[in-house]
Write a protein that holds these residues in place. Structure first.
Motif, PDB file in Angstrom:
ATOM      1  N   ALA A 141       2.533   1.780  -3.313  1.00 41.54           N
ATOM      2  CA  ALA A 141       1.590   2.307  -4.304  1.00 41.54           C
ATOM      3  C   ALA A 141       1.361   3.805  -4.089  1.00 41.54           C
ATOM      4  CB  ALA A 141       0.267   1.544  -4.236  1.00 41.54           C
ATOM      5  N   ILE A 142       1.218   4.215  -2.845  1.00 43.16           N
ATOM      6  CA  ILE A 142       1.047   5.645  -2.533  1.00 43.16           C
ATOM      7  C   ILE A 142       2.289   6.416  -2.981  1.00 43.16           C
ATOM      8  CG2 ILE A 142       0.963   7.318  -0.623  1.00 43.16           C
ATOM      9  CD1 ILE A 142      -1.751   6.197  -0.963  1.00 43.16           C
ATOM     10  N   TRP A 157      -2.666   5.370  -7.611  1.00 46.93           N
ATOM     11  CA  TRP A 157      -3.805   5.655  -6.750  1.00 46.93           C
ATOM     12  C   TRP A 157      -4.845   4.542  -6.740  1.00 46.93           C
ATOM     13  CZ3 TRP A 157      -1.179   8.829  -4.314  1.00 46.93           C
ATOM     14  CH2 TRP A 157      -0.433   9.830  -4.934  1.00 46.93           C
ATOM     15  N   ALA A 188      -3.481   1.684  -4.797  1.00 40.92           N
ATOM     16  CA  ALA A 188      -3.456   2.019  -3.370  1.00 40.92           C
ATOM     17  C   ALA A 188      -4.838   1.867  -2.749  1.00 40.92           C
ATOM     18  CB  ALA A 188      -2.933   3.435  -3.164  1.00 40.92           C
ATOM     19  N   LEU A 201       0.834  -1.203   0.000  1.00 41.27           N
ATOM     20  CA  LEU A 201       0.000   0.000   0.000  1.00 41.27           C
ATOM     21  C   LEU A 201       0.867   1.251   0.000  1.00 41.27           C
ATOM     22  CD1 LEU A 201      -2.540   1.745   0.411  1.00 41.27           C
ATOM     23  CD2 LEU A 201      -2.541   1.039   2.809  1.00 41.27           C
ATOM     24  N   GLU A 202       1.870   1.273   0.861  1.00 44.01           N
ATOM     25  CA  GLU A 202       2.739   2.452   0.939  1.00 44.01           C
ATOM     26  C   GLU A 202       3.564   2.623  -0.335  1.00 44.01           C
ATOM     27  OE1 GLU A 202       4.653   1.825   4.743  1.00 44.01           O
ATOM     28  OE2 GLU A 202       3.076   2.981   5.746  1.00 44.01           O
ATOM     29  N   TYR A 247      -5.735   5.717   2.788  1.00 43.30           N
ATOM     30  CA  TYR A 247      -4.520   5.242   3.454  1.00 43.30           C
ATOM     31  C   TYR A 247      -4.522   5.692   4.914  1.00 43.30           C
ATOM     32  CZ  TYR A 247       0.329   5.293   5.022  1.00 43.30           C
ATOM     33  OH  TYR A 247       1.476   5.135   5.763  1.00 43.30           O
TER      34      TYR A 247
END
Length: 153
Positions: A43-44, A49, A52, A40-41, A134
């Motif tokens: 992707a951010i 987006w 994420a 996730l991080e 997030y």
């Protein structure tokens, strides 16, 4: 206040909660959640987006599966909705004013549903939506992982 909109003076600081969460995810029941948080991080950080957004829901689901597995003393991992139901039945979520009703459990159920809606498909999201999800997933995961850490120890 500007143009009839409230503007926060101080944003919520995520770094302390992120560090505490990462420490609380050190354990065999949380390997999937930890891996999903890293994805996730990434992707951010990479500006992916849509990715994420979909990873935020999967990360939060993995956290609740890990919490359930810990509460049930290492039993086989459960499917996400079954894990949340087991946690509610076990009294993990704070009780409400009505017997048998937990606003926290309802919040978690509704948040999970919201995380699976708009914004998780190509071209259907923006940086602010992904950043919001997030932060919401991180703070929620930290809150409940910390509750687990303080009740288990």
């Amino acid at each position: 206040m500007s143009d009839s909109c409230l503007i926060p003076v101080a944003p919520v600081e995520l770094a302390p909660q992120r560090l505490r969460l990462k420490a609380n995810l050190d354990g065999p029941c949380f390997a999937d959640a930890k891996s999903r948080l890293e994805q996730l991080e990434a992707a951010i950080d990479g500006g992916n987006w849509e990715s994420a957004n979909s990873m935020a829901r999967g990360f939060l689901a993995a956290v609740f599966v890990g919490i359930c597995q810990t509460v049930e003393k290492g039993k086989e991992p459960r499917e996400e909705s079954e894990a949340r139901k087991r946690l509610a039945d076990a009294g993990f979520f704070a009780p409400g004013r009505q017997a048998g009703k937990s606003p926290e459990a309802e919040f978690v159920w509704k948040m999970s549903a919201m995380m699976g809606t708009e914004g998780a498909h190509a071209g259907a999201t923006a940086p602010d939506v992904a950043t919001y999800r997030y932060a919401l997933a991180l703070l929620t995961a930290d809150h409940f992982a910390e509750r687990l850490a303080t009740t288990v120890s």
